[in-house]
Design a protein around this motif. Structure first.
Motif, mmCIF file in Angstrom:
data_model
loop_
_atom_site.group_PDB
_atom_site.id
_atom_site.type_symbol
_atom_site.label_atom_id
_atom_site.label_comp_id
_atom_site.label_asym_id
_atom_site.label_seq_id
_atom_site.Cartn_x
_atom_site.Cartn_y
_atom_site.Cartn_z
ATOM 1 N N SER A 3 0.815 -1.213 0.000
ATOM 2 C CA SER A 3 0.000 0.000 0.000
ATOM 3 C C SER A 3 0.852 1.268 0.000
ATOM 4 C CB SER A 3 -0.941 -0.009 1.209
ATOM 5 O OG SER A 3 -0.206 -0.237 2.409
ATOM 6 N N TYR A 10 1.253 6.748 -6.781
ATOM 7 C CA TYR A 10 0.132 7.649 -7.057
ATOM 8 C C TYR A 10 0.563 9.115 -6.921
ATOM 9 C CZ TYR A 10 -4.397 9.963 -6.587
ATOM 10 O OH TYR A 10 -5.468 10.809 -6.751
ATOM 11 N N HIS A 111 -6.467 5.150 -0.241
ATOM 12 C CA HIS A 111 -5.716 3.975 -0.681
ATOM 13 C C HIS A 111 -5.658 2.887 0.392
ATOM 14 C CE1 HIS A 111 -4.424 6.649 -3.924
ATOM 15 N NE2 HIS A 111 -3.998 5.569 -4.565
#
Length: 271
Positions: A3, A10, A111
């Motif tokens: 993650s 991102y 996220h």
């Protein structure tokens, strides 16, 4: 990809759009109009910052990317070169931090990062913001100090011109307050020029001097002694009554220097 790595990717891939959102949020907090050019610059700045943050959160150490330090340095130097105020940078910082952290928190939670991971990203962002603003202020101060130093040099040049008036004779008008820096300038820059100009007699005019002390007087006597060794005669003019009183109180001995009330009198005495 875990993650944290997903969030890092991102941030890097969407840095520009995130920067635009952050700048819009920040602008909504301010009660004044910001020129379009500054808005575009801010978007560029935050785009780079978010990219640096994306790189930093996947790093095991707490070191700030060198690129961020250079970026912060350039920000400070740019503000100084535009004759801006460091307060204009700092006063926007608290609101900017709140907006930035709020946006980063939203991204990390979207996220699915755990609470500890969200805290880690925000801690890294806060640390980078603190280092960035510190380096920005330092760069601003260094650049400003260099500007002041250069301007002082220019002032010293303009405030101690050598004025030739006859063959072999020149006047050195002294203006304002003579401090150690200006005295050093006279000794290291003006004296060599006097020798190069083949001056035989130099009139040092004190009529524009505001004040003088023993330290400055010692520098002026050093100039007198050096020029004397070069065979150049030194005459002092324009020592006003108030300045003369100060000279006496300071215990400065001008008895070895030939003096006249005015430059005119000194020149007439040479005839």
């Amino acid at each position: 990809m875990n993650s944290i790595e997903t969030v890092a990717a991102y941030l890097i891939e969407n840095a520009e759009s995130l920067a635009g959102q952050i700048v819009d949020d920040i602008l909504s907090k301010f009660q004044f109009d910001v020129p379009k050019g500054e808005i575009e610059q801010a978007v560029t700045v935050y785009t780079e910052f978010i990219e640096y943050l994306g790189e930093a959160i996947t790093s095991e150490d707490e070191k700030v990317p060198k690129g961020l330090l250079e970026w912060s340095k350039k920000n400070g130097e740019r503000e100084a070169s535009l004759m801006g105020r460091i307060s204009s940078v700092i006063e926007r910082y608290p609101e900017t931090r709140l907006v930035f952290i709020k946006r980063m928190t939203a991204v990390t939670m979207e996220h699915g990062l755990a609470t500890g991971e969200v805290a880690m990203v925000n801690r890294r962002a806060n640390y980078m913001l603190d280092i960035s603003i510190t380096e920005t202020v330092r760069a601003f101060e260094r650049y400003t100090a260099n500007i002041i130093k250069e301007r002082q040099r220019e002032i010293n040049e303009l405030s101690a011109p050598i004025v030739p008036i006859q063959d072999g004779i020149a006047v050195l008008p002294l203006i304002g307050s003579i401090d150690s820096d200006r005295a050093d300038h006279l000794l290291n820059h003006v004296v060599p020029r006097i020798s190069e100009l083949k001056i035989e007699c130099l009139i040092m005019d004190f009529s524009g001097i505001v004040t003088i002390d023993t330290e400055v007087a010692s520098h002026l006597f050093a100039i007198h002694d050096i020029l004397g060794l070069l065979g150049i005669n030194i005459i002092a003019t324009g020592i006003r009554p108030d300045l003369a009183s100060r000279v006496v109180r300071e215990g400065i001995d001008f008895s070895t220097v030939q003096t006249f009330a005015t430059v005119k009198q000194a020149i007439e005495n040479m005839a």
